[in-house]
Design a protein around this motif. Structure first.
Motif, PDB file in Angstrom:
ATOM      1  N   SER A  51       5.496   2.099 -13.288  1.00  0.00           N
ATOM      2  CA  SER A  51       4.913   2.358 -11.919  1.00  0.00           C
ATOM      3  C   SER A  51       5.956   3.102 -11.285  1.00  0.00           C
ATOM      4  N   VAL A  52       7.016   3.211 -11.378  1.00  0.00           N
ATOM      5  CA  VAL A  52       8.144   4.079 -10.693  1.00  0.00           C
ATOM      6  C   VAL A  52       7.752   5.696 -11.393  1.00  0.00           C
ATOM      7  N   SER A  53       7.543   5.897 -12.488  1.00  0.00           N
ATOM      8  CA  SER A  53       7.195   7.143 -13.238  1.00  0.00           C
ATOM      9  C   SER A  53       5.889   7.539 -12.598  1.00  0.00           C
ATOM     10  N   ARG A  54       4.945   6.875 -12.422  1.00  0.00           N
ATOM     11  CA  ARG A  54       3.611   7.369 -11.736  1.00  0.00           C
ATOM     12  C   ARG A  54       3.726   7.669 -10.235  1.00  0.00           C
ATOM     13  N   HIS A  97      14.487   0.106  -6.322  1.00  0.00           N
ATOM     14  CA  HIS A  97      14.641   1.023  -5.351  1.00  0.00           C
ATOM     15  C   HIS A  97      15.564   2.167  -5.958  1.00  0.00           C
ATOM     16  N   LEU A  98      16.769   1.865  -6.594  1.00  0.00           N
ATOM     17  CA  LEU A  98      17.727   2.754  -7.021  1.00  0.00           C
ATOM     18  C   LEU A  98      16.906   3.652  -8.362  1.00  0.00           C
ATOM     19  N   ALA A  99      16.140   3.056  -8.894  1.00  0.00           N
ATOM     20  CA  ALA A  99      15.302   3.631  -9.858  1.00  0.00           C
ATOM     21  C   ALA A  99      14.328   4.808  -9.228  1.00  0.00           C
ATOM     22  N   ALA A 123       9.917  -0.232  -2.912  1.00  0.00           N
ATOM     23  CA  ALA A 123      10.461  -1.111  -4.149  1.00  0.00           C
ATOM     24  C   ALA A 123      10.408  -2.403  -3.705  1.00  0.00           C
ATOM     25  N   ARG A 124      10.362  -3.167  -4.814  1.00  0.00           N
ATOM     26  CA  ARG A 124      10.356  -4.599  -4.713  1.00  0.00           C
ATOM     27  C   ARG A 124      11.822  -5.187  -4.622  1.00  0.00           C
ATOM     28  N   THR A 182      18.536  -2.179   7.673  1.00  0.00           N
ATOM     29  CA  THR A 182      17.302  -1.282   7.543  1.00  0.00           C
ATOM     30  C   THR A 182      16.445  -2.100   6.839  1.00  0.00           C
ATOM     31  N   THR A 183      15.015  -1.404   6.727  1.00  0.00           N
ATOM     32  CA  THR A 183      14.099  -2.253   6.007  1.00  0.00           C
ATOM     33  C   THR A 183      14.084  -1.372   4.683  1.00  0.00           C
TER      34      THR A 183
END
Length: 173
Positions: free
Chosen positions: A120-123, A79-81, A73-74, A33-34
Motif C-alpha cells: 500500500s505504501v509503495s502504491r 508513517h515512517l515508511a 498512515a495508520r 499535530t494530526t
C-alpha cells in the motif's frame, strides 16, 4: 509543457484553528499535530519545537497541490515508511537518538515492503519530485520549498522566515 492545473477562485483564509497551540514556556505534550502532518522528531520522541510546525505546513502545501494528504498512515511505523519512500532514508543520527527502538532493526527502519501495508505504501507513495504534475518554474519552486520544509532534521529545516523569502513567494511581492 501543457499542464492540467486547477486554480482556486478565492484564496482568502476563512478559518485558522490554533486549538493545539503550545507556548514555549508551557508544558509540551509528547505528541502534537494530526498524524498526517506529524514531523519525524515527534514520531521518534526526540522533542519538538517550532520546526515541527514548518513540517506540518510543508505537508499541507503538498496536500493543497495534490488534493490529498500524502502521509495517510495508520500507525507510526507506516508513517515512517511513507516518509522514507517520499524523502529517502531517515538520518542515522536521528535513529541513534530515538528511544523508539521498536521501529528499527539496527540503523534501518523495520518495515516489510512485501506485506499488504508495505505494498500500500509503495502504491501510494513515490519520491517527492515525482508528484510534480508540471516542471515549469512555479512547480519547481513549490517543490523546492516543500522539500526544504520536509527536511528530516529540524535543525536543518527551513524556518518560516526563510520560507517567506523563498523564490516561490516572489510573485506575491
Amino acid at each position: 509543457q501543457k499542464c492540467d492545473e486547477r486554480r482556486l477562485k478565492n484564496t482568502d483564509i476563512k478559518v485558522a484553528d490554533f486549538g493545539n497551540a503550545t507556548y514555549d514556556d508551557k508544558y509540551h505534550r509528547a505528541l502534537v499535530t494530526t498524524r498526517y502532518y506529524r514531523a519525524p522528531e515527534v514520531i521518534l520522541a526526540l522533542g519538538w519545537s517550532q520546526p515541527c510546525d514548518v513540517w506540518s505546513i510543508g505537508c499541507i502545501l503538498l496536500e493543497y497541490y495534490l488534493g490529498y494528504a500524502v502521509f495517510q498512515a495508520r500507525d507510526n511505523r507506516q508513517h515512517l515508511a511513507m516518509m522514507e519512500r517520499v524523502l529517502g532514508p531517515l538520518p542515522g543520527h536521528m535513529i541513534k537518538k530515538t528511544r523508539r527502538r521498536k521501529y528499527f532493526h539496527g540503523a534501518r527502519l523495520d518495515w516489510d515492503e512485501h506485506s499488504s501495508a508495505g505494498r500500500s505504501v509503495s502504491r501510494r507513495c513515490k519520491p517527492l519530485k515525482e508528484f510534480m504534475a508540471c516542471h515549469n518554474s512555479d512547480h519547481r519552486n513549490l517543490f523546492d520549498l516543500v522539500q526544504k520544509m520536509l527536511e528530516y532534521d529540524p535543525a536543518k529545516r527551513i524556518t518560516l522566515g526563510e520560507a517567506l523569502k523563498h523564490p516561490f513567494f516572489l510573485p506575491l511581492k
